[in-house]
Design a protein around this motif. Structure first.
Motif, PDB file in Angstrom:
ATOM      1  N   LEU A 235       0.828  -1.209   0.000  1.00  0.00           N
ATOM      2  CA  LEU A 235       0.000   0.000   0.000  1.00  0.00           C
ATOM      3  C   LEU A 235       0.862   1.259   0.000  1.00  0.00           C
ATOM      4  O   LEU A 235       0.520   2.252  -0.637  1.00  0.00           O
ATOM      5  CB  LEU A 235      -0.930   0.006   1.211  1.00  0.00           C
ATOM      6  CG  LEU A 235      -2.210  -0.819   1.098  1.00  0.00           C
ATOM      7  CD1 LEU A 235      -2.998  -0.748   2.397  1.00  0.00           C
ATOM      8  CD2 LEU A 235      -3.084  -0.322  -0.047  1.00  0.00           C
ATOM      9  N   LEU A 236       1.974   1.209   0.708  1.00  0.00           N
ATOM     10  CA  LEU A 236       2.869   2.368   0.727  1.00  0.00           C
ATOM     11  C   LEU A 236       3.401   2.657  -0.671  1.00  0.00           C
ATOM     12  O   LEU A 236       3.568   3.816  -1.056  1.00  0.00           O
ATOM     13  CB  LEU A 236       4.033   2.116   1.683  1.00  0.00           C
ATOM     14  CG  LEU A 236       3.685   2.072   3.172  1.00  0.00           C
ATOM     15  CD1 LEU A 236       4.923   1.792   4.005  1.00  0.00           C
ATOM     16  CD2 LEU A 236       3.043   3.380   3.609  1.00  0.00           C
ATOM     17  N   ASP A 237       3.665   1.610  -1.438  1.00  0.00           N
ATOM     18  CA  ASP A 237       4.139   1.791  -2.812  1.00  0.00           C
ATOM     19  C   ASP A 237       3.083   2.482  -3.673  1.00  0.00           C
ATOM     20  O   ASP A 237       3.409   3.139  -4.661  1.00  0.00           O
ATOM     21  CB  ASP A 237       4.494   0.433  -3.430  1.00  0.00           C
ATOM     22  CG  ASP A 237       5.701  -0.206  -2.762  1.00  0.00           C
ATOM     23  OD1 ASP A 237       6.482   0.533  -2.135  1.00  0.00           O
ATOM     24  OD2 ASP A 237       5.846  -1.440  -2.859  1.00  0.00           O
ATOM     25  N   MET A 238       1.810   2.332  -3.296  1.00  0.00           N
ATOM     26  CA  MET A 238       0.712   2.926  -4.069  1.00  0.00           C
ATOM     27  C   MET A 238       0.381   4.349  -3.622  1.00  0.00           C
ATOM     28  O   MET A 238      -0.354   5.055  -4.305  1.00  0.00           O
ATOM     29  CB  MET A 238      -0.554   2.076  -3.911  1.00  0.00           C
ATOM     30  CG  MET A 238      -0.463   0.674  -4.478  1.00  0.00           C
ATOM     31  SD  MET A 238      -1.888  -0.321  -3.940  1.00  0.00           S
ATOM     32  CE  MET A 238      -3.253   0.708  -4.491  1.00  0.00           C
ATOM     33  N   GLU A 239       0.923   4.768  -2.477  1.00  0.00           N
ATOM     34  CA  GLU A 239       0.469   6.026  -1.871  1.00  0.00           C
ATOM     35  C   GLU A 239       0.639   7.226  -2.797  1.00  0.00           C
ATOM     36  O   GLU A 239      -0.268   8.053  -2.936  1.00  0.00           O
ATOM     37  CB  GLU A 239       1.194   6.279  -0.548  1.00  0.00           C
ATOM     38  CG  GLU A 239       0.679   7.521   0.162  1.00  0.00           C
ATOM     39  CD  GLU A 239       1.320   7.727   1.524  1.00  0.00           C
ATOM     40  OE1 GLU A 239       0.756   8.496   2.314  1.00  0.00           O
ATOM     41  OE2 GLU A 239       2.385   7.125   1.779  1.00  0.00           O
ATOM     42  N   SER A 240       1.795   7.346  -3.432  1.00  0.00           N
ATOM     43  CA  SER A 240       2.051   8.496  -4.301  1.00  0.00           C
ATOM     44  C   SER A 240       1.065   8.535  -5.463  1.00  0.00           C
ATOM     45  O   SER A 240       0.520   9.595  -5.803  1.00  0.00           O
ATOM     46  CB  SER A 240       3.484   8.434  -4.828  1.00  0.00           C
ATOM     47  OG  SER A 240       3.725   9.513  -5.704  1.00  0.00           O
ATOM     48  N   HIS A 241       0.801   7.376  -6.040  1.00  0.00           N
ATOM     49  CA  HIS A 241      -0.152   7.294  -7.158  1.00  0.00           C
ATOM     50  C   HIS A 241      -1.557   7.680  -6.691  1.00  0.00           C
ATOM     51  O   HIS A 241      -2.261   8.427  -7.374  1.00  0.00           O
ATOM     52  CB  HIS A 241      -0.155   5.883  -7.733  1.00  0.00           C
ATOM     53  CG  HIS A 241      -1.261   5.630  -8.721  1.00  0.00           C
ATOM     54  ND1 HIS A 241      -1.248   6.139 -10.002  1.00  0.00           N
ATOM     55  CD2 HIS A 241      -2.434   4.940  -8.589  1.00  0.00           C
ATOM     56  CE1 HIS A 241      -2.364   5.778 -10.630  1.00  0.00           C
ATOM     57  NE2 HIS A 241      -3.094   5.048  -9.795  1.00  0.00           N
ATOM     58  N   ILE A 242      -1.956   7.170  -5.538  1.00  0.00           N
ATOM     59  CA  ILE A 242      -3.290   7.459  -5.007  1.00  0.00           C
ATOM     60  C   ILE A 242      -3.433   8.940  -4.686  1.00  0.00           C
ATOM     61  O   ILE A 242      -4.467   9.556  -4.960  1.00  0.00           O
ATOM     62  CB  ILE A 242      -3.553   6.591  -3.759  1.00  0.00           C
ATOM     63  CG1 ILE A 242      -3.741   5.128  -4.182  1.00  0.00           C
ATOM     64  CG2 ILE A 242      -4.789   7.068  -2.993  1.00  0.00           C
ATOM     65  CD1 ILE A 242      -3.798   4.152  -3.021  1.00  0.00           C
ATOM     66  N   LYS A 243      -2.382   9.534  -4.126  1.00  0.00           N
ATOM     67  CA  LYS A 243      -2.407  10.968  -3.785  1.00  0.00           C
ATOM     68  C   LYS A 243      -2.627  11.815  -5.028  1.00  0.00           C
ATOM     69  O   LYS A 243      -3.393  12.793  -5.017  1.00  0.00           O
ATOM     70  CB  LYS A 243      -1.105  11.352  -3.089  1.00  0.00           C
ATOM     71  CG  LYS A 243      -1.055  12.811  -2.655  1.00  0.00           C
ATOM     72  CD  LYS A 243       0.248  13.115  -1.923  1.00  0.00           C
ATOM     73  CE  LYS A 243       0.290  14.572  -1.478  1.00  0.00           C
ATOM     74  NZ  LYS A 243       1.568  14.873  -0.750  1.00  0.00           N
ATOM     75  N   ASN A 244      -1.949  11.454  -6.129  1.00  0.00           N
ATOM     76  CA  ASN A 244      -2.081  12.215  -7.375  1.00  0.00           C
ATOM     77  C   ASN A 244      -3.395  11.937  -8.090  1.00  0.00           C
ATOM     78  O   ASN A 244      -3.987  12.823  -8.705  1.00  0.00           O
ATOM     79  CB  ASN A 244      -0.907  11.891  -8.314  1.00  0.00           C
ATOM     80  CG  ASN A 244       0.411  12.394  -7.775  1.00  0.00           C
ATOM     81  OD1 ASN A 244       0.461  13.411  -7.087  1.00  0.00           O
ATOM     82  ND2 ASN A 244       1.491  11.687  -8.079  1.00  0.00           N
ATOM     83  N   SER A 245      -3.874  10.703  -7.986  1.00  0.00           N
ATOM     84  CA  SER A 245      -5.097  10.321  -8.699  1.00  0.00           C
ATOM     85  C   SER A 245      -6.363  10.790  -7.993  1.00  0.00           C
ATOM     86  O   SER A 245      -7.350  11.130  -8.643  1.00  0.00           O
ATOM     87  CB  SER A 245      -5.150   8.797  -8.874  1.00  0.00           C
ATOM     88  OG  SER A 245      -4.042   8.328  -9.602  1.00  0.00           O
ATOM     89  N   TYR A 246      -6.328  10.789  -6.659  1.00  0.00           N
ATOM     90  CA  TYR A 246      -7.512  11.137  -5.871  1.00  0.00           C
ATOM     91  C   TYR A 246      -7.182  12.239  -4.866  1.00  0.00           C
ATOM     92  O   TYR A 246      -7.198  12.018  -3.652  1.00  0.00           O
ATOM     93  CB  TYR A 246      -8.048   9.904  -5.128  1.00  0.00           C
ATOM     94  CG  TYR A 246      -8.193   8.665  -5.975  1.00  0.00           C
ATOM     95  CD1 TYR A 246      -8.936   8.698  -7.161  1.00  0.00           C
ATOM     96  CD2 TYR A 246      -7.596   7.462  -5.594  1.00  0.00           C
ATOM     97  CE1 TYR A 246      -9.077   7.556  -7.938  1.00  0.00           C
ATOM     98  CE2 TYR A 246      -7.738   6.319  -6.366  1.00  0.00           C
ATOM     99  CZ  TYR A 246      -8.473   6.377  -7.538  1.00  0.00           C
ATOM    100  OH  TYR A 246      -8.614   5.245  -8.291  1.00  0.00           O
ATOM    101  N   PRO A 247      -6.856  13.437  -5.354  1.00  0.00           N
ATOM    102  CA  PRO A 247      -6.408  14.499  -4.432  1.00  0.00           C
ATOM    103  C   PRO A 247      -7.442  14.887  -3.377  1.00  0.00           C
ATOM    104  O   PRO A 247      -7.082  15.126  -2.222  1.00  0.00           O
ATOM    105  CB  PRO A 247      -6.102  15.670  -5.369  1.00  0.00           C
ATOM    106  CG  PRO A 247      -6.856  15.380  -6.631  1.00  0.00           C
ATOM    107  CD  PRO A 247      -6.864  13.894  -6.756  1.00  0.00           C
ATOM    108  N   LYS A 248      -8.725  14.940  -3.744  1.00  0.00           N
ATOM    109  CA  LYS A 248      -9.750  15.320  -2.779  1.00  0.00           C
ATOM    110  C   LYS A 248      -9.899  14.247  -1.709  1.00  0.00           C
ATOM    111  O   LYS A 248      -9.965  14.546  -0.505  1.00  0.00           O
ATOM    112  CB  LYS A 248     -11.088  15.556  -3.471  1.00  0.00           C
ATOM    113  CG  LYS A 248     -12.174  16.069  -2.524  1.00  0.00           C
ATOM    114  CD  LYS A 248     -13.458  16.401  -3.253  1.00  0.00           C
ATOM    115  CE  LYS A 248     -14.517  16.920  -2.281  1.00  0.00           C
ATOM    116  NZ  LYS A 248     -15.793  17.234  -2.978  1.00  0.00           N
ATOM    117  N   ALA A 249      -9.963  12.985  -2.137  1.00  0.00           N
ATOM    118  CA  ALA A 249     -10.084  11.882  -1.183  1.00  0.00           C
ATOM    119  C   ALA A 249      -8.858  11.833  -0.279  1.00  0.00           C
ATOM    120  O   ALA A 249      -8.970  11.567   0.929  1.00  0.00           O
ATOM    121  CB  ALA A 249     -10.253  10.553  -1.918  1.00  0.00           C
TER     122      ALA A 249
END
Length: 277
Positions: free
Chosen positions: A228-242
């Motif tokens: 999940l930590l490896d995905m954090e940067s992608h998730i932050k950029n993809s879902y900024p509001k969430a």
């Protein structure tokens, strides 16, 4: 006799009775090759659900998407019987959260991945809820899986406590901490224009269940989830509001508990928020 309003599947139908009350009925093949307006003979029906609100109807239909019918019917029967026996008022979402929990626990036991909780003993503080949970587990063992662990009693009791129609919290209990934090999270969601509706009730309730168990397991030794930590940067950029809302909730939990949370927990929260958005 019941007249079909809507066919859910071959074994479930939304119907009206002679009093024009809307009911959900189940039975093996009761709706097979039938259409809206057709009649179902009462003797063919195994179970009748009186869904008194639109919310309860939506909850039932939502569960049907993910959970086998026997788990739904048994859990609904358990809740209905215990509510009457103990004169115990519950909130509507209990039907969703307890059914979902029992089904998930069933899978964990079957797969050998069941993890025992370290929930506090609530039998003295909440004797009614604990007694209800003991009775519920006995029924689940008889009708669903005889190898359900006794550890489930505490978890089931927590569901009844959290869903009680009126406040039963204790200022010194761990359960009280969980309830207080969940209320703070709901306020944080409300400020972000996220409130529980019939459209999002399934995702909202699942998020509350996730948070409830997460808060109960805070003191358990575990490792951070590196995937999940490896995905954090992608998730932050993809879902900024969430990510923004999830970070605020993450910080509320950290502040209220005083626990140095794992970063992967924030990712879990953000993913739940994105589903709600």
């Amino acid at each position: 006799m019941y007249r079909i309003v809507n066919i859910i599947n071959n074994n479930v139908a939304l119907v009206k009775n002679e009093k024009h009350e809307e009911l959900m009925v189940t039975g093996s093949g009761i709706a097979f090759q039938k259409r809206k307006g057709d009649l179902i003979i009462g003797s063919k029906v195994d179970k009748v659900f009186r869904l008194n609100t639109e919310e309860s109807k939506e909850n039932f239909l939502t569960l049907l998407k993910d959970v086998p019918l026997d788990f739904i019917t048994v859990t609904y029967d358990v809740i209905d019987a215990l509510v009457v026996k103990y004169e115990y008022s519950v909130q509507e979402y209990l039907y969703v959260t307890l059914t979902d929990h029992i089904y998930c626990s069933y899978h964990a036991v079957q797969k050998g991945t069941y993890q025992y909780s370290r929930l506090p003993d609530v039998s003295y503080e909440y004797p009614i809820e604990y007694a209800m949970a003991e009775e519920a587990l006995a029924i689940f063992k008889t009708k669903l899986l005889d190898s359900f662990p006794d550890d489930e009693v505490g978890r089931i009791a927590l569901h009844f406590i959290n869903a009680k129609g009126e406040d039963v919290s204790s200022p010194t209990s761990k359960i009280n901490r969980t309830k207080n934090i969940l209320e703070l999270v709901k306020e944080e969601l409300k400020e972000s224009q996220i409130e529980r509706t019939k459209e999002n009730s399934n995702f909202y309730d699942r998020f509350m269940v996730h948070l409830s168990y997460f808060l109960d397991y805070l003191d358990r030794s575990r490792d951070d989830n590196t995937s999940l930590l490896d995905m954090e940067s992608h998730i932050k950029n993809s879902y900024p509001k969430a990510y923004e809302i999830g970070t605020r909730i993450y910080e509320v939990i950290a502040t209220e508990t005083g626990v140095d949370l794992y970063r992967s927990e924030r990712v879990y929260i953000v993913l739940h928020i994105q589903r709600l958005l």
